[in-house]
Write a protein that holds these residues in place. Structure first.
Motif, PDB file in Angstrom:
ATOM      1  N   ARG A  61       0.622  -1.149   0.115  1.00 33.37           N
ATOM      2  CA  ARG A  61      -0.014   0.132  -0.176  1.00 33.37           C
ATOM      3  C   ARG A  61       0.817   1.059   0.207  1.00 33.37           C
ATOM      4  NH1 ARG A  61      -2.288  -3.588   3.360  1.00 33.37           N
ATOM      5  NH2 ARG A  61      -1.496  -2.598   5.176  1.00 33.37           N
ATOM      6  N   LEU A  64       2.052   1.872  -3.477  1.00 34.08           N
ATOM      7  CA  LEU A  64       0.740   2.346  -4.196  1.00 34.08           C
ATOM      8  C   LEU A  64       0.764   3.798  -4.075  1.00 34.08           C
ATOM      9  CD1 LEU A  64      -2.133  -0.156  -4.055  1.00 34.08           C
ATOM     10  CD2 LEU A  64      -0.703   0.323  -6.337  1.00 34.08           C
ATOM     11  N   ARG A  65       0.932   4.336  -2.679  1.00 35.87           N
ATOM     12  CA  ARG A  65       0.418   5.857  -2.609  1.00 35.87           C
ATOM     13  C   ARG A  65       1.743   6.356  -3.090  1.00 35.87           C
ATOM     14  NH1 ARG A  65       1.188   5.372   2.997  1.00 35.87           N
ATOM     15  NH2 ARG A  65      -0.118   3.639   3.038  1.00 35.87           N
ATOM     16  N   LYS A  66       2.971   5.977  -3.018  1.00 32.38           N
ATOM     17  CA  LYS A  66       4.176   6.645  -3.573  1.00 32.38           C
ATOM     18  C   LYS A  66       4.113   6.908  -5.255  1.00 32.38           C
ATOM     19  CE  LYS A  66       9.063   6.738  -3.537  1.00 32.38           C
ATOM     20  NZ  LYS A  66      10.240   5.820  -3.324  1.00 32.38           N
ATOM     21  N   ALA A  67       3.618   5.897  -5.698  1.00 28.90           N
ATOM     22  CA  ALA A  67       3.307   5.829  -7.291  1.00 28.90           C
ATOM     23  C   ALA A  67       2.279   6.822  -7.591  1.00 28.90           C
ATOM     24  CB  ALA A  67       3.023   4.604  -7.695  1.00 28.90           C
ATOM     25  N   LYS A  68       1.226   6.977  -6.623  1.00 30.19           N
ATOM     26  CA  LYS A  68       0.128   7.876  -6.916  1.00 30.19           C
ATOM     27  C   LYS A  68       0.642   9.318  -6.796  1.00 30.19           C
ATOM     28  CE  LYS A  68      -4.165   5.208  -6.411  1.00 30.19           C
ATOM     29  NZ  LYS A  68      -5.313   5.179  -5.684  1.00 30.19           N
ATOM     30  N   LYS A  69       1.263   9.608  -5.662  1.00 33.71           N
ATOM     31  CA  LYS A  69       1.871  10.964  -5.297  1.00 33.71           C
ATOM     32  C   LYS A  69       2.919  11.345  -6.764  1.00 33.71           C
ATOM     33  CE  LYS A  69       1.681  11.720  -0.440  1.00 33.71           C
ATOM     34  NZ  LYS A  69       2.410  11.699   0.862  1.00 33.71           N
ATOM     35  N   GLN A  70       3.554  10.248  -7.148  1.00 37.23           N
ATOM     36  CA  GLN A  70       4.665  10.541  -8.209  1.00 37.23           C
ATOM     37  C   GLN A  70       3.998  11.073  -9.599  1.00 37.23           C
ATOM     38  OE1 GLN A  70       7.089   7.327  -8.332  1.00 37.23           O
ATOM     39  NE2 GLN A  70       8.640   8.358  -6.963  1.00 37.23           N
ATOM     40  N   SER A  71       2.694  10.530  -9.722  1.00 37.54           N
ATOM     41  CA  SER A  71       1.988  11.066 -10.851  1.00 37.54           C
ATOM     42  C   SER A  71       0.900  12.185 -10.579  1.00 37.54           C
ATOM     43  CB  SER A  71       0.761   9.591 -11.119  1.00 37.54           C
ATOM     44  OG  SER A  71      -0.085   9.546 -10.292  1.00 37.54           O
ATOM     45  N   LEU A  73      -1.137  12.675  -7.997  1.00 38.11           N
ATOM     46  CA  LEU A  73      -2.457  12.616  -7.315  1.00 38.11           C
ATOM     47  C   LEU A  73      -2.255  12.586  -5.766  1.00 38.11           C
ATOM     48  CD1 LEU A  73      -4.114   9.305  -8.967  1.00 38.11           C
ATOM     49  CD2 LEU A  73      -4.823  11.799  -9.132  1.00 38.11           C
ATOM     50  N   LYS A  74      -3.167  12.819  -4.927  1.00 38.84           N
ATOM     51  CA  LYS A  74      -2.903  12.840  -3.394  1.00 38.84           C
ATOM     52  C   LYS A  74      -2.061  14.174  -2.906  1.00 38.84           C
ATOM     53  CE  LYS A  74      -3.614   7.991  -2.406  1.00 38.84           C
ATOM     54  NZ  LYS A  74      -5.337   8.102  -2.017  1.00 38.84           N
ATOM     55  N   ARG A  75      -2.185  15.016  -3.918  1.00 34.33           N
ATOM     56  CA  ARG A  75      -1.362  16.357  -3.435  1.00 34.33           C
ATOM     57  C   ARG A  75      -2.373  17.462  -3.107  1.00 34.33           C
ATOM     58  NH1 ARG A  75       3.789  15.873  -2.980  1.00 34.33           N
ATOM     59  NH2 ARG A  75       4.842  14.058  -4.079  1.00 34.33           N
TER      60      ARG A  75
END
Length: 150
Positions: A61, A64-71, A73-75
């Protein structure tokens, strides 16, 4: 020796809890006669007595969170706790902007690409304008240079 006592001695030898020791049920009748510590170690080497692996916390998890932040999202605004300056310093942004603009000017000065490159040699004209925050970006600087040459 009972199975419970065998597990306890094995757990002491293998330096783990008795719940982490697994004994192959096929060998139960054979193991009741075993009461020597050395023999227990041999059984461990033969994989009759097995030490269970420690179950750790999965990092799936987190990845996954790190990958989403790099793309990107979650910012969002709801996620932010620090001020804009705390998250990315204005001074550092300024330094990067100025360095890029000066690097560009020096590159043109060394290559002498423009016809009126003598204007570039005059440091007061462009370098002072860069220092005074006249140009918002390197693109703006290039546009201004083209206007001054034409």
């Amino acid at each position: 020796m009972t199975i419970k006592k065998l597990k306890n001695t094995a757990s002491k030898l293998l330096k783990c809890g008795s719940n982490k020791i697994k004994i192959n049920p096929i060998y139960y009748s054979f193991l009741k006669s075993e009461n020597n510590r050395k023999k227990i170690i041999d059984l461990f080497k033969k994989r009759i007595i097995i030490k269970k692996t420690i179950k750790g916390v999965s990092s799936y998890r987190k990845k996954l969170r790190k990958a989403k932040k790099q793309s990107g999202l979650k910012r969002g605004i709801g996620r932010r706790k620090g001020t804009k300056n705390a998250r990315k310093k204005y001074k550092i942004l300024w330094i990067h902007k100025i360095r890029n603009q000066r690097k560009l000017l020096k590159m043109f000065r060394n290559k002498k690409q423009f016809l009126n490159y003598k204007i570039l040699l005059n440091k007061v004209f462009f370098f002072s304008k860069i220092k005074g925050n006249f140009f918002s970006s390197t693109k703006h600087l290039l546009e201004h240079m083209k206007l001054s040459y034409n």
